[in-house]
Design an enzyme around this catalytic site. Structure first.
Site, short mmCIF file in Angstrom:
data_model
loop_
_atom_site.label_atom_id
_atom_site.label_comp_id
_atom_site.label_asym_id
_atom_site.label_seq_id
_atom_site.Cartn_x
_atom_site.Cartn_y
_atom_site.Cartn_z
N LYS A 176 0.86 -1.19 0.00
CA LYS A 176 0.00 0.00 0.00
C LYS A 176 0.89 1.23 0.00
O LYS A 176 1.49 1.57 1.00
CB LYS A 176 -0.93 0.03 1.21
CG LYS A 176 -2.12 0.90 0.87
CD LYS A 176 -2.62 1.87 1.89
CE LYS A 176 -1.81 2.89 2.54
NZ LYS A 176 -1.72 4.18 1.83
N GLU A 251 9.55 0.85 10.98
CA GLU A 251 10.58 1.87 10.75
C GLU A 251 9.88 3.20 10.97
O GLU A 251 9.10 3.63 10.12
CB GLU A 251 11.10 1.79 9.32
CG GLU A 251 11.82 0.50 8.96
CD GLU A 251 13.14 0.36 9.67
OE1 GLU A 251 13.72 1.40 10.05
OE2 GLU A 251 13.59 -0.78 9.84
N CYS A 285 13.36 10.63 7.76
CA CYS A 285 13.17 10.06 9.11
C CYS A 285 14.42 10.28 9.97
O CYS A 285 14.32 10.44 11.18
CB CYS A 285 12.86 8.59 9.00
SG CYS A 285 13.98 7.71 7.91
N GLU A 386 9.27 15.49 16.06
CA GLU A 386 9.73 15.33 14.69
C GLU A 386 8.99 16.35 13.81
O GLU A 386 7.77 16.40 13.82
CB GLU A 386 9.43 13.91 14.19
CG GLU A 386 9.93 13.68 12.79
CD GLU A 386 9.64 12.27 12.29
OE1 GLU A 386 8.52 11.79 12.46
OE2 GLU A 386 10.57 11.68 11.71
P1 NAP Z 1 2.15 7.95 8.21
O1 NAP Z 1 1.07 8.95 8.24
O2 NAP Z 1 2.40 7.08 9.38
O3 NAP Z 1 1.83 7.05 6.93
C1 NAP Z 1 2.66 6.01 6.49
C2 NAP Z 1 1.83 4.99 5.75
O4 NAP Z 1 0.90 4.39 6.65
C3 NAP Z 1 0.99 5.61 4.64
O5 NAP Z 1 0.93 4.70 3.56
C4 NAP Z 1 -0.35 5.76 5.30
O6 NAP Z 1 -1.41 5.82 4.40
C5 NAP Z 1 -0.40 4.49 6.13
N1 NAP Z 1 -1.38 4.50 7.22
C6 NAP Z 1 -1.93 5.57 7.85
N2 NAP Z 1 -2.81 5.14 8.79
C7 NAP Z 1 -2.81 3.79 8.75
C8 NAP Z 1 -3.51 2.78 9.48
N3 NAP Z 1 -4.40 3.07 10.43
N4 NAP Z 1 -3.26 1.49 9.19
C9 NAP Z 1 -2.37 1.16 8.24
N5 NAP Z 1 -1.69 2.08 7.50
C10 NAP Z 1 -1.90 3.37 7.76
O7 NAP Z 1 3.53 8.60 7.86
P2 NAP Z 1 3.83 9.68 6.76
O8 NAP Z 1 3.38 10.99 7.25
O9 NAP Z 1 3.30 9.19 5.45
O10 NAP Z 1 5.43 9.58 6.68
C11 NAP Z 1 6.27 10.29 7.53
C12 NAP Z 1 6.72 9.42 8.69
O11 NAP Z 1 7.41 8.28 8.23
C13 NAP Z 1 7.69 10.15 9.60
O12 NAP Z 1 7.38 9.94 10.95
C14 NAP Z 1 9.03 9.52 9.26
O13 NAP Z 1 9.99 9.62 10.26
C15 NAP Z 1 8.64 8.12 8.96
N6 NAP Z 1 9.67 7.45 8.16
C16 NAP Z 1 10.49 6.54 8.76
C17 NAP Z 1 11.51 5.93 8.04
C18 NAP Z 1 12.45 4.93 8.66
O14 NAP Z 1 13.16 4.27 7.93
N7 NAP Z 1 12.50 4.79 9.96
C19 NAP Z 1 11.68 6.25 6.69
C20 NAP Z 1 10.83 7.19 6.12
C21 NAP Z 1 9.83 7.78 6.86
P3 NAP Z 1 -1.88 7.22 3.74
O15 NAP Z 1 -0.79 8.21 3.84
O16 NAP Z 1 -2.15 6.81 2.36
O17 NAP Z 1 -3.12 7.65 4.45
#
Ligand code: NAP
Ligand code: MG
Length: 486
Positions: A176, A251, A285, A386
């Site tokens: 997804k 992650e 991240c 963050e």
């Molecule tokens: P996010 O809001 O957590 O979303 C990540 C993914 O999860 C998206 O595909 C999102 O879908 C999905 N999602 C949201 N709610 C969900 C649920 N209830 N059940 C299952 N999936 C769900 O994060 P983001 O804002 O897209 O990305 C930024 C975050 O990612 C930051 O905190 C960053 O630090 C972290 N990150 C971590 C790493 C690492 O390697 N540690 C690398 C990159 C990013 P939709 O967006 O389509 O709604």
């Protein structure tokens, strides 16, 4: 560039969402719609998981000889390299990142398929000694169906980071992508077909996290969930997956420290401190957003960082002069500016830039200027939360032990950087930092051959490297009785 309506991919077919709804996809530099994709939901996830299950349970993918599967992954890598310009230009339009960064992402994604392809024929188990009258074989097997959920900051690279090890392990998967950036992942099925990946081995369901993501995590036919995203969603996923004792790798976010000792190479430290917070618009991240500089160097360091911001060029990622693109969405732009307001309210001082760009040519896009705050302390929100945008906070320190305490004063533990010309100090401090990756005299490299992941609330498990493959493997012990009763 407009990409029109793009279907999603389930069981080797291009399909619409069951409910017929779609999601608009924006070019964040222009603020305009460039594509629509299906808004997949529970029924679509059901269909995709069934397809992945069938492909796995029938042996259509895991049952193929190792060297054949290796060849398939190497072919996918070759096709990605062939299509790199197309993929990179889509990634620029979809995510906003500068073209050079998008090309680097695509190249690394290709390498990840090569790297994990290579492992397929080298993975072997163990034969532990269990006495002369028995034999034990410890073999590695795929976990089964993997549910892979990725964020929007490295759309294609993150998809590769999950699909390549899943396929290498012999798993099948449902991906997804993030709702904001689904377009490059939807290019992949063409390459998979050309490389003879069987139907159902990789399914891509576009949609919202709360709907499609949630259904994927809940589905009893999914054996593991590999998630990259925010701490809040990660926590929720772990709770949901607990119902079926699903394996979960997370992650999550970070608030990485960057410690600059007074004996550091100042040019390199300034250069990489800026890179460490501002690359990919700060949507990283591991962004080293808390910079701690040893007292005698502090003021000069702040001045040098300010000067270096003059070379930042905001613009559309496709323009070769651009060094910083827009944030991914209007929502993210507002979120970042909210953090900036909180920093002001807490008494931090912005010493460089500090607003939305004045250039009318950028007014439709979701840009923010890079910002540097001083006069911060560890209890301020700018030092704890963050931000996921180009916002740096710089704070002075006196002693090594103070620097270590400041660096570790966070619930996160993804990465940390330190700068010194004293190798003994470098290694001693590296061992004291509670982070999954520590960079010495550098910031941000994450080679795919080495593990990547978080201590503390930055996650569970590891991605990349051999450990990243192990996450998709089960261990089976086969015990053979050799007693002939003599
Ligand atoms: P996010 O809001 O957590 O979303 C990540 C993914 O999860 C998206 O595909 C999102 O879908 C999905 N999602 C949201 N709610 C969900 C649920 N209830 N059940 C299952 N999936 C769900 O994060 P983001 O804002 O897209 O990305 C930024 C975050 O990612 C930051 O905190 C960053 O630090 C972290 N990150 C971590 C790493 C690492 O390697 N540690 C690398 C990159 C990013 P939709 O967006 O389509 O709604
Ligand atoms: Mg989101």
């Amino acid at each position: 560039m407009r990409y029109g309506y793009q279907r999603m991919y389930i069981n080797g077919q291009w399909v619409d969402a069951h409910g017929g709804n779609t999601i608009e996809v924006f070019d964040p530099a222009l603020g305009s719609v460039i594509a629509t994709v299906p808004q997949g939901g529970e029924e679509d996830i059901e269909h995709a998981v069934q397809a992945a299950r069938h492909c796995f349970d029938s042996g259509a993918w895991p049952g193929r000889p190792e060297r054949e599967r290796e060849r398939v992954l190497l072919d996918i890598a070759r096709i990605i390299r062939r299509e790199r310009d197309v993929l990179a230009s889509i990634e620029v339009a979809d995510s906003g990142k500068p073209l050079a960064d998008a090309l680097a992402d695509i190249d690394e994604a290709a390498f990840i398929f090569e790297y994990y392809g290579g492992w397929i024929t080298k993975l072997s188990g163990e034969i532990p000694p269990v006495g002369p009258l028995a034999m034990s074989l410890v073999v590695k097997e795929p976990v089964g169906v993997a549910g892979c959920i990725v964020p929007w900051n490295y759309p294609f690279l993150m998809a590769a980071q999950k699909i390549a090890p899943a396929l290498a392990a012999g798993c099948t998967c449902v991906l997804k992508p993030a709702e904001q950036t689904p377009l490059t992942a939807l290019e992949l099925p063409k390459y998979l077909e050309e490389a003879h990946v069987p139907p159902g081995a990789v399914n891509i369901v576009t949609g919202y996290g709360e709907e499609a993501g949630e259904a994927l995590v809940k589905h009893p036919g999914v054996d593991m969930v590999s998630f990259t995203g925010s701490l809040t969603v990660g926590r929720h996923i772990q709770e949901t997956a607990a119902r079926h004792i699903k394996r979960v790798t997370l992650e999550l976010g970070g608030k990485s420290p960057n410690i600059v000792f007074a004996d550091a190479d100042l040019d390199a430290a300034v250069d990489k401190a800026c890179y460490g917070v501002f690359w990919n618009q700060g949507e990283v991240c591991s962004a080293a957003s808390r910079v701690f500089v040893q007292e005698p160097l502090y003021q000069e360091f702040v001045n040098r960082v300010k000067e270096s911001l003059d070379s930042v060029r905001l613009g559309h990622g496709a323009n070769p002069a651009t060094t910083m693109g827009p944030l991914v969405s209007h929502e993210q732009q507002e979120r970042v500016m909210g953090h900036v307001q909180a920093a002001y309210a807490d008494g931090a001082r912005c010493v460089a830039k500090g607003s939305l760009p004045a250039d009318p040519a950028l007014s439709q896009g979701f840009f923010v200027e890079p910002m540097v705050f001083t006069d911060v302390n560890p209890s301020m929100r700018i030092m704890r939360e963050e931000i996921f945008g180009p916002v740096m906070a710089i704070m002075p320190f006196q002693s090594e032990s103070e620097a270590v305490a400041l660096a570790n004063d966070t619930p996160y533990g993804l990465a940390a950087a330190l700068w010194t010309s004293d190798i003994k100090r470098a290694l001693a401090v590296a061992r004291k930092l509670r982070a999954g990756t520590v960079w010495i005299n550098d910031s941000q490299p994450a080679p795919s051959e080495a593990p990547w992941g978080g201590y503390k609330q930055s996650g569970n498990g590891r991605e990349l490297g051999r450990l990243g493959l192990e996450e998709f493997l089960e261990t089976k012990h086969i015990y053979i009785n050799l007693d002939r009763g003599e």
